[in-house]
Design a protein around this motif. Structure first.
Motif, PDB file in Angstrom:
ATOM      1  N   UNK A 790      -2.457  18.912 -46.605  1.00  0.00           N
ATOM      2  CA  UNK A 790      -3.020  18.191 -45.462  1.00  0.00           C
ATOM      3  C   UNK A 790      -3.456  19.104 -44.324  1.00  0.00           C
ATOM      4  N   UNK A 791      -3.242  20.407 -44.463  1.00  0.00           N
ATOM      5  CA  UNK A 791      -3.558  21.316 -43.366  1.00  0.00           C
ATOM      6  C   UNK A 791      -5.043  21.603 -43.186  1.00  0.00           C
ATOM      7  N   UNK A 792      -5.867  21.779 -44.257  1.00  0.00           N
ATOM      8  CA  UNK A 792      -7.266  22.167 -44.014  1.00  0.00           C
ATOM      9  C   UNK A 792      -8.032  21.199 -43.109  1.00  0.00           C
ATOM     10  N   UNK A 793      -8.026  19.930 -43.456  1.00  0.00           N
ATOM     11  CA  UNK A 793      -8.753  18.975 -42.614  1.00  0.00           C
ATOM     12  C   UNK A 793      -8.116  18.861 -41.226  1.00  0.00           C
ATOM     13  N   UNK A 794      -6.790  18.966 -41.158  1.00  0.00           N
ATOM     14  CA  UNK A 794      -6.110  18.885 -39.868  1.00  0.00           C
ATOM     15  C   UNK A 794      -6.478  20.062 -38.972  1.00  0.00           C
ATOM     16  N   UNK A 795      -6.495  21.277 -39.554  1.00  0.00           N
ATOM     17  CA  UNK A 795      -6.851  22.457 -38.767  1.00  0.00           C
ATOM     18  C   UNK A 795      -8.318  22.432 -38.374  1.00  0.00           C
ATOM     19  N   UNK A 796      -9.178  21.929 -39.281  1.00  0.00           N
ATOM     20  CA  UNK A 796     -10.599  21.812 -38.936  1.00  0.00           C
ATOM     21  C   UNK A 796     -10.796  20.871 -37.747  1.00  0.00           C
ATOM     22  N   UNK A 797     -10.183  19.702 -37.812  1.00  0.00           N
ATOM     23  CA  UNK A 797     -10.317  18.756 -36.696  1.00  0.00           C
ATOM     24  C   UNK A 797      -9.747  19.335 -35.410  1.00  0.00           C
ATOM     25  N   UNK A 798      -8.650  20.082 -35.530  1.00  0.00           N
ATOM     26  CA  UNK A 798      -8.020  20.659 -34.332  1.00  0.00           C
ATOM     27  C   UNK A 798      -8.953  21.641 -33.637  1.00  0.00           C
ATOM     28  N   UNK A 799      -9.548  22.556 -34.409  1.00  0.00           N
ATOM     29  CA  UNK A 799     -10.385  23.569 -33.774  1.00  0.00           C
ATOM     30  C   UNK A 799     -11.675  22.959 -33.248  1.00  0.00           C
ATOM     31  N   UNK A 800     -12.202  21.937 -33.936  1.00  0.00           N
ATOM     32  CA  UNK A 800     -13.409  21.293 -33.432  1.00  0.00           C
ATOM     33  C   UNK A 800     -13.138  20.524 -32.140  1.00  0.00           C
ATOM     34  N   UNK A 801     -12.025  19.765 -32.105  1.00  0.00           N
ATOM     35  CA  UNK A 801     -11.680  19.039 -30.889  1.00  0.00           C
ATOM     36  C   UNK A 801     -11.348  19.983 -29.746  1.00  0.00           C
ATOM     37  N   UNK A 802     -10.685  21.077 -30.080  1.00  0.00           N
ATOM     38  CA  UNK A 802     -10.360  22.053 -29.042  1.00  0.00           C
ATOM     39  C   UNK A 802     -11.625  22.676 -28.465  1.00  0.00           C
ATOM     40  N   UNK A 803     -12.605  22.954 -29.348  1.00  0.00           N
ATOM     41  CA  UNK A 803     -13.873  23.489 -28.867  1.00  0.00           C
ATOM     42  C   UNK A 803     -14.597  22.468 -28.000  1.00  0.00           C
ATOM     43  N   UNK A 804     -14.527  21.201 -28.411  1.00  0.00           N
ATOM     44  CA  UNK A 804     -15.162  20.149 -27.613  1.00  0.00           C
ATOM     45  C   UNK A 804     -14.525  20.045 -26.234  1.00  0.00           C
ATOM     46  N   UNK A 805     -13.179  20.112 -26.185  1.00  0.00           N
ATOM     47  CA  UNK A 805     -12.489  20.062 -24.894  1.00  0.00           C
ATOM     48  C   UNK A 805     -12.863  21.262 -24.033  1.00  0.00           C
ATOM     49  N   UNK A 806     -12.944  22.420 -24.661  1.00  0.00           N
ATOM     50  CA  UNK A 806     -13.320  23.629 -23.919  1.00  0.00           C
ATOM     51  C   UNK A 806     -14.739  23.492 -23.376  1.00  0.00           C
ATOM     52  N   UNK A 807     -15.632  22.931 -24.199  1.00  0.00           N
ATOM     53  CA  UNK A 807     -17.015  22.721 -23.775  1.00  0.00           C
ATOM     54  C   UNK A 807     -17.076  21.763 -22.579  1.00  0.00           C
ATOM     55  N   UNK A 808     -16.292  20.701 -22.614  1.00  0.00           N
ATOM     56  CA  UNK A 808     -16.282  19.730 -21.517  1.00  0.00           C
ATOM     57  C   UNK A 808     -15.670  20.309 -20.254  1.00  0.00           C
TER      58      UNK A 808
END
Length: 935
Positions: A790-808
């Protein structure tokens, strides 16, 4: 025969005479001639006062009559009483119009006005008193008045010895006003003068009947002076005692308490400079003369006897004499406190029961006092107690039904007698010898606790003000702990039963409830001391039954108080804290303390079913209390030997974003200490830690799922910083449990279920950090297979959401450091090549919807993944250029015109450099070819 009338001469005198001869008397001025011209002139002059140029008062401070201060001073010595009175009123008006004149002319004001204290006119003295009270004393600070006090005291002392009785009586009103405004200055150096004057006045026979209502004013002045002296001497006595004992160590019994580091002795020592230690050298109060104290007791005793005979001589009690007797009792109480100042601290009920403040553990602070003082009390005050106070106690009225205005003074009189008698008995360090006398006091005390305040008078309960009942009880409750140590079993049971009923009946929000809590603390302290020392005067009754009743009422009291009465809530928590660390292990009291867990759950939080599948939470008063109350409530957990699952869950739910982060960390430290002691099972401890991880990012009143959907309040830089601190504390707790692989294996089902719920990045960071701490080793990543899948999709979503938060956050110009949140993510990828490849494929397989934010997140994720050594080697070995950019080419996602944001452009440049170094070909040319194909 009637006398014969003579005929008047018909001829006028001088008629027919040629020359008239006028006879003039000697010394008389001759009449002026008829032809004389008058040359003298007479005129009246008009005199206008104040019309001279030299008398111009422009710019000077004048009153409403345009009189200056100098002119008003001259009028104060006028022979007319009304002129003197008007002059004083004019000075008052001038000072109200020009307040700056008060400080600049303070010396001349006091010097010119003080002689009027001995004025023969009562109206002048009254005007002078009002001038002093309302204007001069109210406007002059203590610093400016300090050198003027001797001048005033000289004139007041002179007035006290005046031959006119009215002037002598009025002098006490000036003294009362001076003490009321400057108590410390008067109490410092004028003990002998004031006490001697009062004794001389009170020693006159028949003073109660002669002075009438004036005796009440004189006694009131005496009370004010004794109160000021008692406060001054009591503070200096406590300061000297503290300074000489500042090197005393804290008893070992209290080192285990979490609040024991707050030492009152250290605080008091730090604020007292060396100059304060010797503050009695020329500046402190005079030593109270014992010979004058003896004379004062005799004078008060004679006044008491005279007033007592006049109180009930008529059909109704005399109110003035009743008040005089009440004031005599108060004077006796202040006199006892002056002679033995530590008695006030010993009888004080304070709910602040931190260990350094316990009076029973610092016996030198509450020392018995000088033996000469105790013998003096037994020699002079005990006879007064026997003859005047206790003999007629309780003092009753001659009639059965009295009006309310007479019932109140009788009740206050008996309360004052009881209070003075208890002070004398305690100061003498012995119960009164006659059992009958002390039994009258104890019976009265029990009746007061039971609410029967007027039963001994034969009056109905409604004949006094019920609103003042709490004030009456606050006067007698401080004696309860001391009495329990020195009375027999029968009275102990009666007093404890009455006190318990009183504690149950009073309102939770009343001040009386707070005082009862402080009284409970004092009783518990004394009972513990008696058990440890096994000294004489041991509690003869089994106090546990009463302790059990008190303890069972405390959790409900916390809930009833809510967050509106923080002082009482703090007092309840301190009682629980004291019971927790003083109750012996395996004792009945400790068992009762453990049984409070179910009743304390609503104080923290409760869950209740809702229409949705998930239960909603109801937070208790804990979250809205002040910091010190929350800290004390969390420290209570240290003293529990066992924890129920529901109790731990209620505590974990409270550690949400509404609670300060330092309190969250403190709670984790306390629970960790309890676990290491063996009071919490491992499964409950792991469940608690994981619940805190999830709840630390939730807001009040929402469930976990609702917070995942509405995480706007959590999406702030401050929330991310807070989560970093909490996650670090949680990981520290997990590392101290034992084997990392075993702990991660036990937590993997909880992590997998949380990963499936798609938590926000602030929660995902904690999960990834736990995996990083427990699952990474030098040899690589070691996690259970179910978790690894369950880690690959979880880590992918984490880094994408983190990048989105950083962008905002960058768009909103908010400071946000992303590096600490990427570190555990990159460390996990660096430890596992297989996981790096899986996460990279997950990123490349994403669709291109979502706008610039999604594009920024994908480029950001690629940069972070490819930048790791393991991912870069995997790209070079197993992936070709077509597979890497297949999704980008289909959607034209790398269109240069879409990368208008500076942040996205810089990230793209970083990505091209990494790929160029990995593949060995020019990424820019490929992008240009893709752009031309699109055209």
């Amino acid at each position: 025969m009637a006398p014969r009338k003579t005929k008047k001469s018909s001829k006028a005198r001088g008629i027919g005479v040629d020359f008239k001869k006028v006879k003039n008397k000697v010394g008389r001025r001759l009449a002026p001639a008829s032809n004389v011209t008058k040359v003298d002139i007479k005129s009246k002059s008009i005199i206008l006062v104040g019309q001279s140029v030299a008398a111009d008062k422009k710019g000077l401070a004048v009153n409403n009559r345009r009189l200056t201060l100098k002119e008003l001073f001259q009028q104060t010595t006028h022979h007319n009483d009304n002129v003197r009175k008007d002059a004083l009123m004019g000075i008052k008006d001038l000072l109200s119009r020009h307040p700056e004149e008060l400080r600049s002319s303070a010396v001349s004001l006091v010097g010119k006005l003080c002689p009027r204290i001995n004025d023969n006119s009562k109206a002048v003295r009254q005007a002078l008193l009002e001038l002093f009270q309302e204007t001069i004393f109210a406007g002059l600070p203590q610093v400016l008045m300090c050198p003027l006090i001797p001048i005033m005291m000289a004139y007041i002392s002179s007035a006290m010895t005046n031959l006119v009785t009215d002037i002598r009586i009025y002098s006490f009103q000036f003294l009362d006003a001076l003490i009321q405004s400057y108590p410390s200055l008067v109490a410092a150096n004028y003990v002998t003068q004031i006490i001697q004057s009062v004794v001389d006045f009170l020693s006159k026979p028949g003073i109660a009947s002669q002075a009438g209502g004036q005796l009440r004013n004189i006694l009131n002045t005496l009370l004010r002076f004794l109160s000021a002296y008692e406060k001054k001497s009591g503070f200096l006595n406590l300061s000297r005692t503290t300074c000489t004992e500042n090197e005393q160590k804290v008893p070992r019994i209290f080192l285990s308490a979490l609040h024991s580091y707050k030492s009152t002795v250290a605080e008091m020592t730090s604020i007292l400079s060396p100059s304060h230690k010797n503050s009695n050298n020329g500046e402190g109060p005079d030593e109270f003369p014992m010979d004058l104290a003896e004379a004062l007791v005799k004078a008060l005793s004679s006044c008491w006897s005279e007033c007592a005979t006049l109180v009930c001589c008529g059909q109704l009690p005399d109110k003035d004499n009743l008040e005089c007797m009440i004031k005599i009792c108060s004077a006796i109480r202040f006199l006892v406190l002056i002679i033995k100042p530590e008695l006030e601290q010993q009888l004080q009920l304070d709910s602040d029961i931190t260990e350094s403040k316990l009076g029973t553990d610092n016996p030198k602070l509450f020392r018995a006092g000088k033996s000469s003082h105790q013998s003096w009390i037994k020699e002079h005050l005990l006879p007064f107690l026997h003859r005047q106070l206790i003999a007629p106690f309780p003092i009753q009225a001659p009639l059965i039904n009295l009006p309310k205005e007479m019932g109140e003074p009788l009740l206050l009189l008996n309360l004052s007698v009881f209070e003075a008698a208890m002070y004398i008995i305690i100061a003498g360090s012995s119960i009164y010898v006659e059992q009958y006398a002390i039994s009258k006091l104890l019976n009265y005390f029990v009746d007061i606790l039971n609410g029967q305040m007027l039963s001994f008078l034969g009056l109905s309960v409604g004949n006094f003000d019920k609103a003042s009942e709490a004030a009456y009880l606050r006067r007698v409750l401080p004696f309860l702990p001391w009495l329990l140590l020195h009375i027999d079993r029968e009275y102990q049971l009666r007093i404890l039963t009455a006190f318990t009923n009183l504690f149950k009946s009073c309102k939770p929000t009343s001040k009386l409830k707070h005082l009862c809590l402080a009284c409970i603390v004092k009783i518990l302290q004394q009972s513990n001391r008696v058990e440890e020392q096994a000294c004489h005067g041991t509690f003869m009754v089994d106090i546990f039954s009463f302790q059990k009743q008190w303890l069972q009422m405390l959790p409900m009291l916390l809930w009833e108080l809510k967050e509106n009465h923080c002082s009482t809530s703090l007092a309840v928590l301190k009682v629980l804290h004291y019971l927790g660390h003083t109750a012996p292990q395996c004792s009945l009291l400790a068992q009762e303390y453990m049984s409070l867990q179910p009743t304390l759950i609503p104080f923290f939080s409760t869950s209740y079913p809702s229409k949705s599948k998930n239960a909603r939470r109801l937070y208790g008063p804990f979250l809205k209390l002040p910091f010190i109350c929350q800290e004390m409530a969390l420290d209570l957990l240290f003293y529990y030997d066992k924890f129920s699952t529901a109790f731990l869950r209620a505590i974990a739910y409270c550690l949400c974003t509404e609670l300060q982060v330092d309190l969250v960390v403190r709670c984790l430290e306390v629970i960790q200490a309890v676990y290491r002691r063996g009071s919490i099972q491992l499964s409950d401890y792991l469940s608690f830690i994981f619940t805190v991880l999830l709840e630390s990012a939730s807001t009040e009143g929402r469930s976990k799922e609702e917070n995942y959907k509405h995480d706007s309040r959590m999406d702030t830089a401050k929330s991310y910083k807070r989560q970093r601190i909490i996650v670090g504390a949680l990981c520290s707790c997990l590392l101290q449990i034992g084997d990392q692989r075993l702990v991660l294996h036990l937590l993997s089902p909880l992590i997998c279920s949380s990963v499936a719920a798609s938590p926000p990045p602030i929660v995902s960071f904690g999960l990834i950090q736990i995996i990083n701490v427990l699952g990474t080793f030098e040899t690589g990543l070691c996690v259970p297979k179910s978790l690894f899948d369950s880690l690959p999709s979880f880590l992918r979503d984490y880094v994408l959401l983190l990048a989105k938060r950083c962008f905002q956050h960058r768009i909103n110009q908010e400071e946000f450091s992303i590096s600490p949140f990427l570190h555990p993510f990159l460390n996990i990828l660096a430890k596992s090549l297989k996981l790096s490849e899986a996460v990279l494929r997950q990123v490349c397989m994403l669709t291109n919807s979502g706008g610039k934010g999604n594009l920024y997140g994908r480029i950001f994720a690629l940069v972070q993944i490819v930048s790791t050594t393991s991912a870069r080697s995997k790209v070079v070995k197993n992936l070709d250029d077509a597979s890497l950019f297949h999704s980008f080419e289909g959607g034209r996602a790398l269109d240069i015109f879409q990368l208008e944001e500076a942040n996205a452009s810089s990230l793209f440049q970083t990505l091209t450099k990494i790929i160029n170094s990995a593949y060995g070909w020019d990424m820019n040319d490929k992008c240009k070819m893709m752009f031309v194909a699109k055209k």
